[in-house]
Design a protein around this motif. Structure first.
Motif, PDB file in Angstrom:
ATOM      1  N   ASP A  72       0.848  -1.197   0.000  1.00 30.27           N
ATOM      2  CA  ASP A  72       0.000   0.000   0.000  1.00 30.27           C
ATOM      3  C   ASP A  72       0.878   1.239   0.000  1.00 30.27           C
ATOM      4  OD1 ASP A  72      -2.447  -1.398   0.022  1.00 30.27           O
ATOM      5  OD2 ASP A  72      -2.306  -1.680   2.184  1.00 30.27           O
ATOM      6  N   TYR A  73       0.818   2.001  -1.076  1.00 33.02           N
ATOM      7  CA  TYR A  73       1.618   3.206  -1.230  1.00 33.02           C
ATOM      8  C   TYR A  73       1.157   4.282  -0.255  1.00 33.02           C
ATOM      9  CZ  TYR A  73       3.595   7.404  -3.338  1.00 33.02           C
ATOM     10  OH  TYR A  73       4.274   8.575  -3.552  1.00 33.02           O
ATOM     11  N   VAL A  74       2.116   5.005   0.310  1.00 38.25           N
ATOM     12  CA  VAL A  74       1.837   6.132   1.199  1.00 38.25           C
ATOM     13  C   VAL A  74       2.630   7.331   0.675  1.00 38.25           C
ATOM     14  CG1 VAL A  74       2.145   7.031   3.542  1.00 38.25           C
ATOM     15  CG2 VAL A  74       1.476   4.658   3.211  1.00 38.25           C
ATOM     16  N   ASP A  75       1.970   8.477   0.486  1.00 38.83           N
ATOM     17  CA  ASP A  75       2.677   9.681   0.042  1.00 38.83           C
ATOM     18  C   ASP A  75       3.853   9.967   0.959  1.00 38.83           C
ATOM     19  OD1 ASP A  75       1.340  10.455  -2.254  1.00 38.83           O
ATOM     20  OD2 ASP A  75      -0.173  11.607  -1.165  1.00 38.83           O
ATOM     21  N   HIS A  76       5.001  10.248   0.378  1.00 42.96           N
ATOM     22  CA  HIS A  76       6.230  10.599   1.093  1.00 42.96           C
ATOM     23  C   HIS A  76       6.765   9.449   1.951  1.00 42.96           C
ATOM     24  CE1 HIS A  76       5.442  14.582  -0.410  1.00 42.96           C
ATOM     25  NE2 HIS A  76       4.285  14.613   0.223  1.00 42.96           N
ATOM     26  N   GLY A  77       6.274   8.232   1.738  1.00 44.75           N
ATOM     27  CA  GLY A  77       6.768   7.073   2.491  1.00 44.75           C
ATOM     28  C   GLY A  77       8.122   6.608   1.981  1.00 44.75           C
ATOM     29  N   ALA A 117      11.292   4.773  -0.077  1.00 49.81           N
ATOM     30  CA  ALA A 117      11.842   3.415  -0.059  1.00 49.81           C
ATOM     31  C   ALA A 117      11.696   2.771   1.312  1.00 49.81           C
ATOM     32  CB  ALA A 117      13.309   3.443  -0.483  1.00 49.81           C
ATOM     33  N   SER A 118      11.796   3.577   2.367  1.00 50.88           N
ATOM     34  CA  SER A 118      11.723   3.000   3.717  1.00 50.88           C
ATOM     35  C   SER A 118      10.344   2.405   3.980  1.00 50.88           C
ATOM     36  CB  SER A 118      12.101   4.019   4.792  1.00 50.88           C
ATOM     37  OG  SER A 118      11.268   5.144   4.709  1.00 50.88           O
ATOM     38  N   TRP A 119       9.290   3.049   3.499  1.00 52.73           N
ATOM     39  CA  TRP A 119       7.942   2.510   3.681  1.00 52.73           C
ATOM     40  C   TRP A 119       7.779   1.211   2.884  1.00 52.73           C
ATOM     41  CZ3 TRP A 119       4.115   1.997   6.729  1.00 52.73           C
ATOM     42  CH2 TRP A 119       2.901   1.495   6.272  1.00 52.73           C
ATOM     43  N   GLY A 120       8.261   1.202   1.656  1.00 54.34           N
ATOM     44  CA  GLY A 120       8.184  -0.005   0.836  1.00 54.34           C
ATOM     45  C   GLY A 120       8.923  -1.160   1.477  1.00 54.34           C
ATOM     46  N   ALA A 121      10.137  -0.892   1.964  1.00 51.90           N
ATOM     47  CA  ALA A 121      10.940  -1.939   2.602  1.00 51.90           C
ATOM     48  C   ALA A 121      10.239  -2.466   3.851  1.00 51.90           C
ATOM     49  CB  ALA A 121      12.323  -1.391   2.961  1.00 51.90           C
ATOM     50  N   GLU A 122       9.746  -1.545   4.679  1.00 51.45           N
ATOM     51  CA  GLU A 122       9.075  -1.943   5.922  1.00 51.45           C
ATOM     52  C   GLU A 122       7.810  -2.752   5.622  1.00 51.45           C
ATOM     53  OE1 GLU A 122       6.708   0.280   9.516  1.00 51.45           O
ATOM     54  OE2 GLU A 122       8.479   1.289   8.714  1.00 51.45           O
ATOM     55  N   SER A 123       7.023  -2.299   4.661  1.00 53.78           N
ATOM     56  CA  SER A 123       5.769  -2.970   4.306  1.00 53.78           C
ATOM     57  C   SER A 123       5.990  -4.399   3.820  1.00 53.78           C
ATOM     58  CB  SER A 123       5.041  -2.201   3.207  1.00 53.78           C
ATOM     59  OG  SER A 123       4.694  -0.930   3.656  1.00 53.78           O
ATOM     60  N   LEU A 124       7.096  -4.594   3.105  1.00 55.20           N
ATOM     61  CA  LEU A 124       7.360  -5.896   2.494  1.00 55.20           C
ATOM     62  C   LEU A 124       8.355  -6.744   3.300  1.00 55.20           C
ATOM     63  CD1 LEU A 124       7.547  -4.622  -1.188  1.00 55.20           C
ATOM     64  CD2 LEU A 124       5.726  -6.023  -0.185  1.00 55.20           C
ATOM     65  N   GLY A 125       8.860  -6.198   4.410  1.00 51.81           N
ATOM     66  CA  GLY A 125       9.828  -6.937   5.218  1.00 51.81           C
ATOM     67  C   GLY A 125      11.165  -7.107   4.519  1.00 51.81           C
ATOM     68  N   LEU A 126      11.573  -6.095   3.753  1.00 54.11           N
ATOM     69  CA  LEU A 126      12.831  -6.149   3.009  1.00 54.11           C
ATOM     70  C   LEU A 126      13.887  -5.274   3.676  1.00 54.11           C
ATOM     71  CD1 LEU A 126      11.321  -5.595  -0.568  1.00 54.11           C
ATOM     72  CD2 LEU A 126      12.060  -7.782   0.424  1.00 54.11           C
ATOM     73  N   SER A 127      15.133  -5.564   3.380  1.00 51.95           N
ATOM     74  CA  SER A 127      16.231  -4.717   3.826  1.00 51.95           C
ATOM     75  C   SER A 127      16.172  -3.408   3.032  1.00 51.95           C
ATOM     76  CB  SER A 127      17.557  -5.424   3.568  1.00 51.95           C
ATOM     77  OG  SER A 127      18.605  -4.485   3.459  1.00 51.95           O
ATOM     78  N   LEU A 128      16.205  -2.279   3.721  1.00 51.46           N
ATOM     79  CA  LEU A 128      16.172  -0.982   3.050  1.00 51.46           C
ATOM     80  C   LEU A 128      17.372  -0.825   2.116  1.00 51.46           C
ATOM     81  CD1 LEU A 128      14.806   1.721   2.624  1.00 51.46           C
ATOM     82  CD2 LEU A 128      15.899   2.551   4.719  1.00 51.46           C
TER      83      LEU A 128
END
Length: 164
Positions: A29-34, A36-47
């Motif tokens: 789920d995309y969040v404005d101004h989130g 790469a850190s939001w994407g990594a956190e959401s998917l459980g990936l290393s930033l």
């Protein structure tokens, strides 16, 4: 945890399919101004393995793309020195969109609207697998980093700064 299912095609996935590239799709789920850190956190990936696609320009307003670790920033001073230009700065969002054909937050280095030089932080190429935008907000593609050089002809550079 992010969803992992098929998303309709984008210019990026069409480019990869045309070249027979294997990739995995990772939707969140995309969040404005989130960022790469939001994407990594959401998917459980290393930033560090989530790669940002940044559209920048030189002093002549000529566009270029920089691929950088999610947990780092670009030293524009160092990049300018390395590529032999006086000045590098990020493009304004509307200008970046016009050059790339993608909405900011959904920019992929694959399937760009117009050809631009692409630079990749050298250490990205040493990762086992990277996660990079697939051409839509909230959509990352997992693939081998070597494709950045072979498919995109990305030039390795050393311009990473640790994020504050």
């Amino acid at each position: 945890m992010g969803k992992s299912h098929h998303v309709s095609q984008t210019p990026a996935t069409q480019c990869l399919q045309k070249h027979g590239v294997a990739y995995t799709e990772h939707v969140y789920d995309y969040v404005d101004h989130g960022g790469a850190s939001w994407g990594a956190e959401s998917l459980g990936l290393s930033l560090h393995s989530v790669i940002k696609t940044l559209v920048m320009q030189n002093e002549k307003s000529e566009p270029l793309v920089v691929l950088m670790h999610g947990d780092c920033e670009v030293s524009t001073k160092q990049l300018a020195r390395v590529i032999g230009t006086r000045h590098i700065e990020p493009c304004k969002p509307d200008v970046a969109q016009r050059h790339s054909g993608y909405l900011v937050g959904g920019t992929s280095p694959f399937g760009l609207r117009k050809p631009m030089p692409i630079y990749v932080e050298r250490s990205v190429l040493g990762l086992e697998r990277i996660f990079i935008n697939g051409g839509r907000r909230g959509y990352l593609l997992g693939l081998a980093p070597g494709l950045l050089e072979t498919l995109l002809k990305a030039q390795p550079v050393d311009c990473a700064l640790a994020a504050p």
